[in-house]
Design an enzyme around this catalytic site. Structure first.
Site, short mmCIF file in Angstrom:
data_model
loop_
_atom_site.label_atom_id
_atom_site.label_comp_id
_atom_site.label_asym_id
_atom_site.label_seq_id
_atom_site.Cartn_x
_atom_site.Cartn_y
_atom_site.Cartn_z
CG ASP A 268 -1.79 1.18 1.35
OD1 ASP A 268 -2.06 1.82 0.32
OD2 ASP A 268 -2.24 1.48 2.49
CB SER B 130 -0.69 3.17 4.94
OG SER B 130 -0.48 1.85 4.50
CG ASN C 99 3.01 2.44 10.44
OD1 ASN C 99 2.53 3.51 10.09
ND2 ASN C 99 3.88 2.35 11.44
CD1 TRP D 252 -1.32 -2.56 9.40
CD2 TRP D 252 -2.23 -4.47 10.10
NE1 TRP D 252 -2.53 -2.67 8.79
CE2 TRP D 252 -3.12 -3.83 9.20
CE3 TRP D 252 -2.60 -5.68 10.67
CZ2 TRP D 252 -4.35 -4.38 8.85
CZ3 TRP D 252 -3.83 -6.25 10.33
CH2 TRP D 252 -4.69 -5.59 9.43
CE1 TYR E 235 -3.70 1.29 6.54
CE2 TYR E 235 -4.40 0.49 8.69
CZ TYR E 235 -3.43 0.63 7.72
OH TYR E 235 -2.17 0.10 7.91
CG ASP F 5 -3.95 4.75 -1.78
OD1 ASP F 5 -3.29 3.73 -1.56
OD2 ASP F 5 -4.79 5.21 -0.99
CB THR G 228 -8.05 2.80 -2.74
OG1 THR G 228 -9.46 2.91 -3.02
CG2 THR G 228 -7.31 3.83 -3.56
#
Length: 445
Positions: free
Chosen positions: A101, A104, A106, A108, A145, A288, A291
């Site tokens: 992505d 963003s 990070n 996780w 998000y 992005d 999405t």
């Protein structure tokens, strides 16, 4: 000048190869395969992972020829809305499917200590005790998000992407996930490719550590997303270069305008060659990969939706009842039938002897037989009011359709008639010194 935003996402950018250029050239590639499946509305929210961030761009320059070859991860495609690939965390590596992505920053994955979120039980969970390279961090964090949030704590371990291993990467073990969005997601977590200054906790994104540890030969990450739902390979993420098999011609390079996002400037937006006007002086656009949507200023989107005939589902269903049953409803009413009885006679409502079965339903219906009954009752009432005012038939139906258009649409979803794709205009976006045309055939699911 007012800052005007346009979110440029998969539907637009993946008509050609998309590259985020960071530094110089070599011939090494790191490929990450993407997985893909088609889209349905029940999982649309799970596919909307949008949180603006970006990744640091440094310009192109020479690098050491001794750098390793670039790395490719093959992706899976879920509904043309979620493209995700596999990574490994820990030693030995524990496998997770993640969305790569650019919106963003990070990384996780769900934690084995996630006990109270249902979403965690549908996905792979990281177990620190199984990794000999795990290091405790423990700081709490929350990542927001567009479709939900996750919270948990930071940990540190080795991360394997394709054939390379990034050492001592700090990531988040999620102990709480949003119920709807992540329960339905095909992926386990998210791997952010954004800027560090937009990273929660200011954690260096994984791409930074790839470069710092000399694991890629070019500071480039590129994406190829396969639109063929039957294909075994849903796409590729390539760390360290581009795959020349997936595009023709030259790439268009544009500067990053804001380092909170992969943000660029987009020029005018054309509908069938005619300017929409709003972005003639430039609009800020975000690239992005997390999405599947194209979002933009209401002024422009309204013009596009009007040109392609997009309607909200409630408005569409209301007009559908008008088109199919309007003339019959009219005939019953001018013949003296009462509005409350017309729809049972038309066959859209069940009649229990005293009242129509739809009585007491919600004010704004959605789909299904009960919804059709509710629409019919509203339309019959609207027509009856106009008949009492002695309005002409043509004016009455124009008024009824306008009322359908003004019905609120839950969730803001709009729909188009797929049978009319061939007649829809081309939408063109000015990026750099070129116009990039987007046809209806390119964005259909």
């Amino acid at each position: 000048m007012r800052l005007k935003y346009l979110l440029v996402a998969n539907c637009l950018l993946w008509a050609w190869a998309c590259c985020l250029a960071l530094d110089d050239s070599s011939d090494g590639l790191v490929r990450i395969g993407l997985k893909k499946k088609p889209l349905d509305l029940a999982r649309l929210h799970a596919a909307r992972i949008t949180r603006g961030n970006g990744f640091h761009a440094r310009g192109l320059g020479k690098v050491d020829d001794n750098y390793p070859k670039a790395n490719t991860v093959y992706l899976k495609n879920y509904m043309d809305a979620q493209y995700y690939g596999e990574i490994g965390i820990g030693s030995p590596p524990q496998t997770f499917s993640v969305v790569f992505d650019t919106g963003s920053s990070n990384l996780w994955v769900p934690s084995s200590k996630c006990y109270f979120s249902i979403a965690c039980y549908f996905h792979a969970r990281y177990r620190a005790v199984l990794s000999r390279t795990y290091s405790k961090n423990g700081r709490h964090c929350k990542i927001n998000y567009g479709s939900g949030s996750i919270s948990g704590f930071f940990s540190q371990d080795h991360v394997q992407i394709g054939e390379i291993v990034i050492k001592n990467q700090v990531f988040t073990e999620a102990t709480k996930e949003g119920l709807f969005a992540f329960s339905l997601a095909q992926f386990d977590g998210i791997l952010g490719l954004g800027f560090q200054n937009a990273s929660v906790g200011k954690i260096p994104p994984i791409w930074y550590n790839m470069v710092q540890q000399s694991l890629v030969s070019m500071e480039i990450v590129s994406f190829w997303l396969n639109r063929d739902p039957k294909a075994k390979i849903g796409g590729e993420v390539i760390f360290g270069g581009v795959d020349w098999r997936h595009f023709m011609g030259d790439h268009t390079f544009v500067p990053i305008t804001r380092k909170d996002y992969w943000q660029i400037e987009v020029g005018d937006i054309l509908i069938a060659g005619s300017s929409t006007g709003f972005c003639e002086g430039g609009c800020a656009a975000i690239v992005d990969t997390g999405t599947s949507l194209i979002a933009g200023p209401t002024t422009v989107v309204t013009q596009i939706n009007h040109a392609i005939g997009a309607e909200g589902i409630v408005s569409f269903n209301c007009k559908n009842v008008v088109n199919k049953y309007g003339q019959l409803i009219w005939q019953f009413l001018v013949s003296g039938f009462q509005p409350e009885n017309v729809c049972s006679d038309v066959g859209l409502c069940a009649y229990n002897g005293t009242k129509n079965a739809s009585a007491g339903m919600e004010t704004v219906p959605g789909n299904g037989e009960n919804a059709a009954c509710t629409f019919c009752e509203m339309i019959a009432f609207w027509i009856q009011v106009q008949l009492k005012e002695h309005k002409a038939k043509e004016k009455v139906f124009q008024y009824v359709n306008e009322l359908c258009e003004n019905l609120p649409n839950p969730g803001g979803k709009d729909f188009v008639n797929c049978d009319a794709l061939a007649t829809m205009p081309v939408i063109s976006f000015a990026i750099g010194d070129k116009y990039f045309p987007l046809t209806a055939e390119q964005v259909k699911f």
